[in-house]
Design a protein around this motif. Structure first.
Motif, PDB file in Angstrom:
ATOM      1  N   TRP A   1      -1.284  -2.729   7.654  1.00  0.00           N
ATOM      2  CA  TRP A   1      -2.114  -1.597   8.160  1.00  0.00           C
ATOM      3  C   TRP A   1      -3.486  -2.191   8.734  1.00  0.00           C
ATOM      4  O   TRP A   1      -3.796  -1.769   9.618  1.00  0.00           O
ATOM      5  CB  TRP A   1      -2.034  -0.249   7.362  1.00  0.00           C
ATOM      6  CG  TRP A   1      -2.853  -0.514   6.246  1.00  0.00           C
ATOM      7  CD1 TRP A   1      -2.603  -0.942   4.838  1.00  0.00           C
ATOM      8  CD2 TRP A   1      -4.520  -0.221   6.147  1.00  0.00           C
ATOM      9  NE1 TRP A   1      -3.560  -1.003   4.007  1.00  0.00           N
ATOM     10  CE2 TRP A   1      -4.945  -0.456   4.778  1.00  0.00           C
ATOM     11  CE3 TRP A   1      -5.250   0.066   6.957  1.00  0.00           C
ATOM     12  CZ2 TRP A   1      -5.961  -0.650   4.283  1.00  0.00           C
ATOM     13  CZ3 TRP A   1      -6.604   0.444   6.402  1.00  0.00           C
ATOM     14  CH2 TRP A   1      -7.071   0.101   5.262  1.00  0.00           C
ATOM     15  N   ALA A   2      -4.261  -2.963   7.764  1.00  0.00           N
ATOM     16  CA  ALA A   2      -5.464  -3.275   7.973  1.00  0.00           C
ATOM     17  C   ALA A   2      -5.705  -4.081   9.052  1.00  0.00           C
ATOM     18  O   ALA A   2      -6.551  -4.026  10.067  1.00  0.00           O
ATOM     19  CB  ALA A   2      -6.227  -3.772   6.475  1.00  0.00           C
TER      20      ALA A   2
ATOM     21  N   GLN B   1      -7.625   3.670   7.603  1.00  0.00           N
ATOM     22  CA  GLN B   1      -6.879   3.736   6.042  1.00  0.00           C
ATOM     23  C   GLN B   1      -6.636   5.151   5.879  1.00  0.00           C
ATOM     24  O   GLN B   1      -5.748   5.188   5.042  1.00  0.00           O
ATOM     25  CB  GLN B   1      -8.287   3.102   5.403  1.00  0.00           C
ATOM     26  CG  GLN B   1      -7.971   3.252   3.773  1.00  0.00           C
ATOM     27  CD  GLN B   1      -9.006   2.750   2.832  1.00  0.00           C
ATOM     28  OE1 GLN B   1     -10.053   2.602   3.302  1.00  0.00           O
ATOM     29  NE2 GLN B   1      -8.583   2.498   1.499  1.00  0.00           N
ATOM     30  N   ASN B   2      -7.353   6.152   6.624  1.00  0.00           N
ATOM     31  CA  ASN B   2      -6.890   7.470   6.272  1.00  0.00           C
ATOM     32  C   ASN B   2      -6.203   8.031   7.529  1.00  0.00           C
ATOM     33  O   ASN B   2      -6.996   8.085   8.492  1.00  0.00           O
ATOM     34  CB  ASN B   2      -8.318   8.232   5.627  1.00  0.00           C
ATOM     35  CG  ASN B   2      -8.708   7.648   4.323  1.00  0.00           C
ATOM     36  OD1 ASN B   2      -7.777   7.625   3.361  1.00  0.00           O
ATOM     37  ND2 ASN B   2      -9.852   7.291   4.156  1.00  0.00           N
TER      38      ASN B   2
ATOM     39  N   TYR C   1       0.874  -1.158   0.194  1.00  0.00           N
ATOM     40  CA  TYR C   1       0.022   0.042  -0.023  1.00  0.00           C
ATOM     41  C   TYR C   1       0.888   1.499  -0.063  1.00  0.00           C
ATOM     42  O   TYR C   1       2.089   1.065   0.397  1.00  0.00           O
ATOM     43  CB  TYR C   1      -0.867   0.073   1.357  1.00  0.00           C
ATOM     44  CG  TYR C   1      -1.963  -1.220   1.423  1.00  0.00           C
ATOM     45  CD1 TYR C   1      -3.101  -1.090   0.758  1.00  0.00           C
ATOM     46  CD2 TYR C   1      -1.532  -2.348   1.825  1.00  0.00           C
ATOM     47  CE1 TYR C   1      -4.024  -2.091   0.838  1.00  0.00           C
ATOM     48  CE2 TYR C   1      -2.865  -3.315   1.875  1.00  0.00           C
ATOM     49  CZ  TYR C   1      -3.717  -3.080   1.315  1.00  0.00           C
ATOM     50  OH  TYR C   1      -4.589  -4.028   1.425  1.00  0.00           O
TER      51      TYR C   1
ATOM     52  N   SER D   1      -3.543   7.974   2.888  1.00  0.00           N
ATOM     53  CA  SER D   1      -4.365   6.985   2.747  1.00  0.00           C
ATOM     54  C   SER D   1      -3.718   5.785   2.551  1.00  0.00           C
ATOM     55  O   SER D   1      -2.445   5.720   3.024  1.00  0.00           O
ATOM     56  CB  SER D   1      -5.174   7.649   1.431  1.00  0.00           C
ATOM     57  OG  SER D   1      -6.139   6.400   1.042  1.00  0.00           O
ATOM     58  N   ALA D   2      -4.473   4.747   2.032  1.00  0.00           N
ATOM     59  CA  ALA D   2      -3.852   3.493   2.090  1.00  0.00           C
ATOM     60  C   ALA D   2      -4.485   2.670   0.777  1.00  0.00           C
ATOM     61  O   ALA D   2      -5.424   2.373   0.633  1.00  0.00           O
ATOM     62  CB  ALA D   2      -4.067   2.414   3.391  1.00  0.00           C
TER      63      ALA D   2
ATOM     64  N   ARG E   1       2.941   3.015   2.814  1.00  0.00           N
ATOM     65  CA  ARG E   1       2.265   2.705   4.064  1.00  0.00           C
ATOM     66  C   ARG E   1       2.911   1.284   4.648  1.00  0.00           C
ATOM     67  O   ARG E   1       3.192   0.464   3.771  1.00  0.00           O
ATOM     68  CB  ARG E   1       0.855   2.456   3.986  1.00  0.00           C
ATOM     69  CG  ARG E   1      -0.077   3.829   3.795  1.00  0.00           C
ATOM     70  CD  ARG E   1       0.063   4.809   5.304  1.00  0.00           C
ATOM     71  NE  ARG E   1      -0.631   3.957   6.397  1.00  0.00           N
ATOM     72  CZ  ARG E   1      -2.168   4.080   6.375  1.00  0.00           C
ATOM     73  NH1 ARG E   1      -2.731   4.680   5.838  1.00  0.00           N
ATOM     74  NH2 ARG E   1      -2.746   3.254   7.518  1.00  0.00           N
TER      75      ARG E   1
ATOM     76  N   ASP F   1      -3.869   0.589  -2.768  1.00  0.00           N
ATOM     77  CA  ASP F   1      -3.276  -0.504  -3.348  1.00  0.00           C
ATOM     78  C   ASP F   1      -2.333  -0.102  -4.195  1.00  0.00           C
ATOM     79  O   ASP F   1      -2.506   0.533  -5.215  1.00  0.00           O
ATOM     80  CB  ASP F   1      -4.317  -1.756  -3.903  1.00  0.00           C
ATOM     81  CG  ASP F   1      -5.425  -2.209  -2.980  1.00  0.00           C
ATOM     82  OD1 ASP F   1      -4.945  -2.267  -1.771  1.00  0.00           O
ATOM     83  OD2 ASP F   1      -6.366  -2.592  -3.235  1.00  0.00           O
TER      84      ASP F   1
END
Length: 459
Positions: free
Chosen positions: A204-205, A211-212, A87, A222-223, A200, A225
């Motif tokens: 992260w998820a 996400q932001n 990301y 942001s994140a 990123r 792909d």
């Protein structure tokens, strides 16, 4: 972004709070009432990319790679998005800045100069990537690396890129990582450099990061792909929460992601006029030719020769799905698809990192397949759509007839409307340029495409 020293608990790392996109050392497991989830947890660990042979059963938990534990009672995250594990923030270092990103190492980091060199060498030797860092000892610089006591559990912090410039500061908690191996110390520095150029955390998820978010000075992150780099990657150097224990050198997917976001620019055509999915004129009057090959060339109105690089579409879209492409006054890339959707990119290389596909409408009686060209007038960002029946409309990106209904236009003598490959509008003059399948072009107005420069051959 802050990285942590040990891994424990859910998904290899602690729960993270990243209001400024940071993470701590000490992990904490997330548990829920017993529902005999042993098999589900085992399956989940394998889905992260760990081979079954590396998973050890310790009774109440599984052990992976000797220091990553997964409680058998852990809450397994529900997949809410794509499984792509590379990301970036949506902002990158510009093409003019990325080949000479200057790093100044503060005197407080002198004892880690070898680690800094190792980290920089990693970045400078990624195959197929057009990004390069230079260590400077005086004068101007783009990134400052300095020592700072960040407190217990914090190994490093970095800022994200903004306005085409690399994130300007990396802070390393030198005393805290002093007990780590050389490889792990340079890993921390290489990881933070990754944030400075837009990456990123790959995890992260699953880590609970939003996400932001922002960095410590409010730069948005942001994140998004990374195009064309799918699959989970437990060996990514950009995994968060692994300072002191994570992979010390770029994984194959790390290298793919870096090359994807910072591709080598070659010289040569992205195809012929007959194999273009889009042509338009940029804010600097350079002409961009997007080919079915997935390459885009910046040339001029009579030549498809110049710097060439990859471009990317949103997930699920193919180059053959494209109706047309255009560039706005802000330099953003717009693309319209045959299924009646459109998307927007921050630039001309990734058409889904600003606005994901959404619907657009046409004047009554028109379909996407009627379109022979769309161009954006830079003075007001109005979109002009030309159709195969000799009419055009004026609107915006999601309503191509919003400002003016159908009007007639003329093509050069001997040409038909279906001969048109595409149409673009020059930023400086507002003239309409048209390209034809037989390798010819003309320049005119919205109503007469042959008005200013009569039909002539491409070089």
């Amino acid at each position: 972004m802050k990285t942590k020293q040990t891994i424990k608990g859910l998904l290899m790392i602690a729960a993270i709070s990243i209001y400024s996109l940071g993470c701590k050392k000490n992990g904490e497991s997330i548990t829920q009432p017993e529902v005999n989830k042993k098999d589900a947890v085992f399956t989940y660990i394998k889905s992260l990319g760990f081979p079954e042979s590396s998973i050890k059963d310790l009774g109440k938990e599984y052990l992976v790679e000797e220091d990553i534990t997964f409680s058998k009672d852990m809450e397994i995250p529900t997949a809410t998005g794509p499984k792509t594990e590379q990301y970036y923030t949506g902002n990158l270092v510009s093409s003019t800045n990325r080949t000479n990103i200057r790093i100044y190492v503060d005197a407080s980091m002198a004892s880690l100069s070898a680690e800094v060199n190792s980290a920089v060498n990693q970045w400078n030797n990624v195959p197929g990537a057009n990004i390069h860092f230079n260590l400077v000892t005086s004068g101007s610089y783009d990134i400052l690396i300095r020592d700072e006591n960040l407190g217990y559990g914090y190994c490093g912090v970095a800022r994200f890129p903004v306005n085409g410039n690399a994130g300007g500061l990396i802070r390393i908690n030198k005393a805290y990582i002093a007990g780590n191996s050389f490889d792990q110390r340079q890993r921390t520095i290489a990881h933070e450099i990754g944030h400075c150029v837009g990456f990123r955390h790959t995890n992260w998820a699953s880590s609970g990061e939003p996400q932001n978010g922002t960095d410590d000075i409010g730069t948005p992150a942001s994140a998004i792909d990374v195009p064309n780099v799918g699959g989970t990657d437990p060996l990514s150097i950009m995994n968060g929460g692994q300072c002191g224990s994570g992979a010390a050198y770029f994984s194959d997917k790390d290298k793919q992601a870096i090359a994807s976001l910072y591709p080598v620019i070659t010289s040569g055509p992205s195809g012929t006029l007959s194999t273009m999915v889009g042509i338009d004129i940029g804010v600097d009057d350079g002409v961009y030719f997007w080919g079915l090959s997935g390459l885009v060339t910046k040339g001029n109105s009579t030549s498809i020769n110049g710097p060439t690089q990859q471009y990317f579409l949103p997930s699920g879209k193919n180059f053959s799905d494209v109706i047309d492409m255009a560039i706005s006054n802000a330099g953003r890339g717009y693309v319209w698809y045959k299924d009646g959707t459109m998307s927007v990119g921050q630039g001309i290389g990734n058409f889904g990192d600003y606005i994901l596909p959404k619907s657009y409408v046409l004047p009554a009686g028109k379909t996407p397949l009627d379109i022979v060209g769309i161009a954006i007038l830079k003075s007001n960002d109005h979109c002009f759509a030309f159709y195969s029946d000799g009419t055009f409309s004026e609107g915006n990106s999601t309503n191509l007839g919003a400002y003016a209904g159908l009007q007639s236009y003329a093509v050069p003598p001997g040409k038909t409307y279906n001969d048109i490959v595409d149409i673009g509008i020059a930023a400086s003059s507002g003239w309409f340029y048209a390209w034809y399948a037989d390798n010819k072009m003309s320049v005119g107005t919205s109503t007469d495409l042959n008005y200013w420069i009569p039909l002539k051959s491409m070089n």
